[in-house]
Write a protein that holds these residues in place. Structure first.
Motif, PDB file in Angstrom:
ATOM      1  N   LYS A   1       0.834  -1.210   0.000  1.00 53.29           N
ATOM      2  CA  LYS A   1       0.000   0.000   0.000  1.00 53.29           C
ATOM      3  C   LYS A   1       0.867   1.257   0.000  1.00 53.29           C
ATOM      4  CE  LYS A   1      -3.876  -2.091   2.521  1.00 53.29           C
ATOM      5  NZ  LYS A   1      -4.673  -2.063   3.782  1.00 53.29           N
ATOM      6  N   ALA A   2       1.901   1.241   0.851  1.00 56.89           N
ATOM      7  CA  ALA A   2       2.771   2.415   0.955  1.00 56.89           C
ATOM      8  C   ALA A   2       3.492   2.685  -0.361  1.00 56.89           C
ATOM      9  CB  ALA A   2       3.781   2.220   2.087  1.00 56.89           C
ATOM     10  N   TYR A   3       4.045   1.648  -0.990  1.00 56.42           N
ATOM     11  CA  TYR A   3       4.772   1.846  -2.249  1.00 56.42           C
ATOM     12  C   TYR A   3       3.842   2.249  -3.385  1.00 56.42           C
ATOM     13  CZ  TYR A   3       9.408   0.476  -0.725  1.00 56.42           C
ATOM     14  OH  TYR A   3      10.644   0.453  -0.106  1.00 56.42           O
ATOM     15  N   ASN A   4       2.602   1.766  -3.344  1.00 56.41           N
ATOM     16  CA  ASN A   4       1.629   2.141  -4.361  1.00 56.41           C
ATOM     17  C   ASN A   4       1.437   3.657  -4.379  1.00 56.41           C
ATOM     18  OD1 ASN A   4      -1.689   2.565  -4.686  1.00 56.41           O
ATOM     19  ND2 ASN A   4      -0.738   1.300  -6.255  1.00 56.41           N
ATOM     20  N   VAL A   5       1.368   4.261  -3.203  1.00 56.23           N
ATOM     21  CA  VAL A   5       1.213   5.718  -3.108  1.00 56.23           C
ATOM     22  C   VAL A   5       2.550   6.424  -3.308  1.00 56.23           C
ATOM     23  CG1 VAL A   5       0.555   7.601  -1.551  1.00 56.23           C
ATOM     24  CG2 VAL A   5      -0.834   5.528  -1.655  1.00 56.23           C
ATOM     25  N   ALA A   6       3.643   5.802  -2.823  1.00 58.72           N
ATOM     26  CA  ALA A   6       4.979   6.409  -2.965  1.00 58.72           C
ATOM     27  C   ALA A   6       5.397   6.528  -4.426  1.00 58.72           C
ATOM     28  CB  ALA A   6       6.009   5.593  -2.192  1.00 58.72           C
ATOM     29  N   ASN A   7       4.842   5.711  -5.302  1.00 58.15           N
ATOM     30  CA  ASN A   7       5.157   5.807  -6.732  1.00 58.15           C
ATOM     31  C   ASN A   7       4.686   7.139  -7.315  1.00 58.15           C
ATOM     32  OD1 ASN A   7       6.433   3.318  -6.984  1.00 58.15           O
ATOM     33  ND2 ASN A   7       4.510   2.234  -7.354  1.00 58.15           N
ATOM     34  N   ILE A   8       3.721   7.762  -6.645  1.00 53.60           N
ATOM     35  CA  ILE A   8       3.210   9.067  -7.093  1.00 53.60           C
ATOM     36  C   ILE A   8       3.867  10.202  -6.309  1.00 53.60           C
ATOM     37  CG2 ILE A   8       1.130  10.479  -7.414  1.00 53.60           C
ATOM     38  CD1 ILE A   8      -0.444   7.783  -7.356  1.00 53.60           C
ATOM     39  N   TYR A   9       4.042   9.989  -5.004  1.00 58.38           N
ATOM     40  CA  TYR A   9       4.590  11.022  -4.108  1.00 58.38           C
ATOM     41  C   TYR A   9       5.931  10.534  -3.554  1.00 58.38           C
ATOM     42  CZ  TYR A   9      -0.306  12.526  -4.251  1.00 58.38           C
ATOM     43  OH  TYR A   9      -1.551  12.913  -4.668  1.00 58.38           O
ATOM     44  N   ASP A  10       6.951  10.544  -4.412  1.00 55.27           N
ATOM     45  CA  ASP A  10       8.222   9.926  -4.006  1.00 55.27           C
ATOM     46  C   ASP A  10       9.026  10.752  -3.005  1.00 55.27           C
ATOM     47  OD1 ASP A  10       9.081  11.951  -5.684  1.00 55.27           O
ATOM     48  OD2 ASP A  10      10.514  10.698  -6.773  1.00 55.27           O
TER      49      ASP A  10
ATOM     50  N   HIS B   1      -8.761 -14.228  20.052  1.00 52.10           N
ATOM     51  CA  HIS B   1      -8.145 -14.129  18.728  1.00 52.10           C
ATOM     52  C   HIS B   1      -7.076 -13.046  18.761  1.00 52.10           C
ATOM     53  CE1 HIS B   1     -11.488 -11.163  18.564  1.00 52.10           C
ATOM     54  NE2 HIS B   1     -10.638 -10.447  17.841  1.00 52.10           N
ATOM     55  N   LYS B   2      -6.303 -12.987  17.703  1.00 52.01           N
ATOM     56  CA  LYS B   2      -5.251 -11.977  17.589  1.00 52.01           C
ATOM     57  C   LYS B   2      -5.620 -10.956  16.528  1.00 52.01           C
ATOM     58  CE  LYS B   2      -1.321 -14.728  19.160  1.00 52.01           C
ATOM     59  NZ  LYS B   2      -1.176 -13.942  20.392  1.00 52.01           N
ATOM     60  N   VAL B   3      -5.358  -9.700  16.844  1.00 51.71           N
ATOM     61  CA  VAL B   3      -5.466  -8.637  15.849  1.00 51.71           C
ATOM     62  C   VAL B   3      -4.045  -8.166  15.554  1.00 51.71           C
ATOM     63  CG1 VAL B   3      -6.366  -6.356  15.289  1.00 51.71           C
ATOM     64  CG2 VAL B   3      -7.733  -7.933  16.677  1.00 51.71           C
ATOM     65  N   ILE B   4      -3.649  -8.314  14.303  1.00 51.61           N
ATOM     66  CA  ILE B   4      -2.285  -7.992  13.890  1.00 51.61           C
ATOM     67  C   ILE B   4      -2.331  -6.869  12.856  1.00 51.61           C
ATOM     68  CG2 ILE B   4      -0.179  -8.864  12.788  1.00 51.61           C
ATOM     69  CD1 ILE B   4      -1.076 -11.688  13.743  1.00 51.61           C
ATOM     70  N   THR B   5      -1.630  -5.788  13.146  1.00 50.00           N
ATOM     71  CA  THR B   5      -1.527  -4.684  12.189  1.00 50.00           C
ATOM     72  C   THR B   5      -0.080  -4.534  11.746  1.00 50.00           C
ATOM     73  OG1 THR B   5      -3.386  -3.495  13.191  1.00 50.00           O
ATOM     74  CG2 THR B   5      -1.910  -2.223  11.778  1.00 50.00           C
ATOM     75  N   GLY B   6       0.130  -4.657  10.448  1.00 55.96           N
ATOM     76  CA  GLY B   6       1.440  -4.397   9.860  1.00 55.96           C
ATOM     77  C   GLY B   6       1.508  -2.943   9.434  1.00 55.96           C
ATOM     78  N   VAL B   7       2.656  -2.317   9.634  1.00 56.98           N
ATOM     79  CA  VAL B   7       2.852  -0.912   9.277  1.00 56.98           C
ATOM     80  C   VAL B   7       4.138  -0.776   8.469  1.00 56.98           C
ATOM     81  CG1 VAL B   7       3.126   1.452  10.148  1.00 56.98           C
ATOM     82  CG2 VAL B   7       1.687  -0.179  11.405  1.00 56.98           C
ATOM     83  N   ALA B   8       4.103   0.048   7.439  1.00 57.52           N
ATOM     84  CA  ALA B   8       5.299   0.348   6.646  1.00 57.52           C
ATOM     85  C   ALA B   8       5.442   1.853   6.516  1.00 57.52           C
ATOM     86  CB  ALA B   8       5.204  -0.288   5.260  1.00 57.52           C
ATOM     87  N   LEU B   9       6.652   2.343   6.752  1.00 54.53           N
ATOM     88  CA  LEU B   9       6.992   3.757   6.579  1.00 54.53           C
ATOM     89  C   LEU B   9       7.984   3.842   5.435  1.00 54.53           C
ATOM     90  CD1 LEU B   9       6.974   6.739   7.491  1.00 54.53           C
ATOM     91  CD2 LEU B   9       8.770   6.129   9.147  1.00 54.53           C
ATOM     92  N   VAL B  10       7.579   4.496   4.348  1.00 57.68           N
ATOM     93  CA  VAL B  10       8.348   4.480   3.105  1.00 57.68           C
ATOM     94  C   VAL B  10       8.629   5.905   2.630  1.00 57.68           C
ATOM     95  CG1 VAL B  10       8.216   3.888   0.635  1.00 57.68           C
ATOM     96  CG2 VAL B  10       7.487   2.218   2.363  1.00 57.68           C
ATOM     97  N   ASN B  11       9.862   6.146   2.167  1.00 52.10           N
ATOM     98  CA  ASN B  11      10.200   7.353   1.426  1.00 52.10           C
ATOM     99  C   ASN B  11      11.098   6.918   0.265  1.00 52.10           C
ATOM    100  OD1 ASN B  11      11.896   9.702   0.569  1.00 52.10           O
ATOM    101  ND2 ASN B  11      10.648  10.771   2.082  1.00 52.10           N
ATOM    102  N   LYS B  12      10.546   6.909  -0.945  1.00 52.08           N
ATOM    103  CA  LYS B  12      11.289   6.377  -2.100  1.00 52.08           C
ATOM    104  C   LYS B  12      12.540   7.187  -2.397  1.00 52.08           C
ATOM    105  CE  LYS B  12       9.734   4.396  -5.691  1.00 52.08           C
ATOM    106  NZ  LYS B  12       9.057   4.094  -6.984  1.00 52.08           N
ATOM    107  N   ARG B  13      12.444   8.502  -2.272  1.00 50.89           N
ATOM    108  CA  ARG B  13      13.590   9.347  -2.601  1.00 50.89           C
ATOM    109  C   ARG B  13      14.759   9.067  -1.668  1.00 50.89           C
ATOM    110  NH1 ARG B  13      12.423  15.517  -4.016  1.00 50.89           N
ATOM    111  NH2 ARG B  13      11.320  14.394  -5.646  1.00 50.89           N
ATOM    112  N   GLU B  14      14.465   8.798  -0.400  1.00 48.01           N
ATOM    113  CA  GLU B  14      15.524   8.528   0.580  1.00 48.01           C
ATOM    114  C   GLU B  14      15.870   7.046   0.703  1.00 48.01           C
ATOM    115  OE1 GLU B  14      14.521  10.246   4.324  1.00 48.01           O
ATOM    116  OE2 GLU B  14      14.330  12.284   3.517  1.00 48.01           O
TER     117      GLU B  14
END
Length: 197
Positions: free
Chosen positions: A53-62, A101-114
């Motif tokens: 999800k993060a890279y999908n948006v980072a491709n536009i806002y690098d 049950h378990k609730v698992i949230t994955g998080v990614a912090l992306v900056n393509k330029r850096e």
């Protein structure tokens, strides 16, 4: 220098959580398909989807710092995602009744330029009360279960399903903001003009 932060999600719950901690951000909904794999490492699955999800948006806002997140609910090794319809929601809520049950949230912090890609996940144990079909039918009629992993919203009427939780409440809502804040600081981002932490 202003550091642009974009949440790669249309989730109003995640936006509310980020607003609550004082982050100045924009949001752009990622259009990737949330395809799950047979990977038994559920934390890895959630982080993989968050990064997609993060890279999908980072491709536009690098130049921006992009935050992607994905939440899954796991019971007895089975992932319960967003319900496809009322019958699916009913089956999920029946399965979760009276169980942990378990609730698992994955998080990614992306900056393509850096070249930045920080990933982590948070897991919270949620214990549901035992409830019957009458209660499930009432809850589904509120329409709250739809578009929610596990077919419930703990911050809404879904709190009535819950006996107790062990771990991060915000993670169950959809974003472990305390850990996210630490990763933002680690990556050199100073939310709200913060200079030292």
């Amino acid at each position: 220098m202003i550091q642009k932060i974009i949440l790669a999600s249309g989730s109003p719950r995640r936006r509310e959580l980020m607003t609550r901690i004082g982050l100045n951000f924009q949001y752009v909904t990622s259009d990737i398909k949330e395809d799950l794999t047979d990977d038994p490492d559920f934390g890895h699955q959630a982080m993989r989807l968050a990064a997609m999800k993060a890279y999908n948006v980072a491709n536009i806002y690098d130049e921006a710092y992009i935050i992607g997140a994905d939440t899954i609910v796991v019971l007895d090794g089975v992932i319960y995602g967003k319900p496809t319809d009322a019958a699916d929601a009913k089956n999920t809520l029946r399965a979760l009744s009276g169980k942990q049950h378990k609730v698992i949230t994955g998080v990614a912090l992306v900056n393509k330029r850096e070249g930045l890609c920080e990933r982590f996940y948070e897991s919270t144990d949620v214990y549901f009360r035992k409830y019957g079909d009458d209660f499930i039918d009432w809850y589904i009629e509120t329409e709250e279960p739809f578009d929610k992993a596990g077919s419930y919203a703990i911050q809404g009427k879904g709190c009535l399903l819950v006996e107790k939780i062990e771990g991060d409440y915000d993670n169950v809502v959809g974003l472990p903001v305390s850990r996210l804040f630490q990763h933002l600081i680690k990556s050199g981002i100073r939310p709200g003009g913060l200079h030292e932490f």
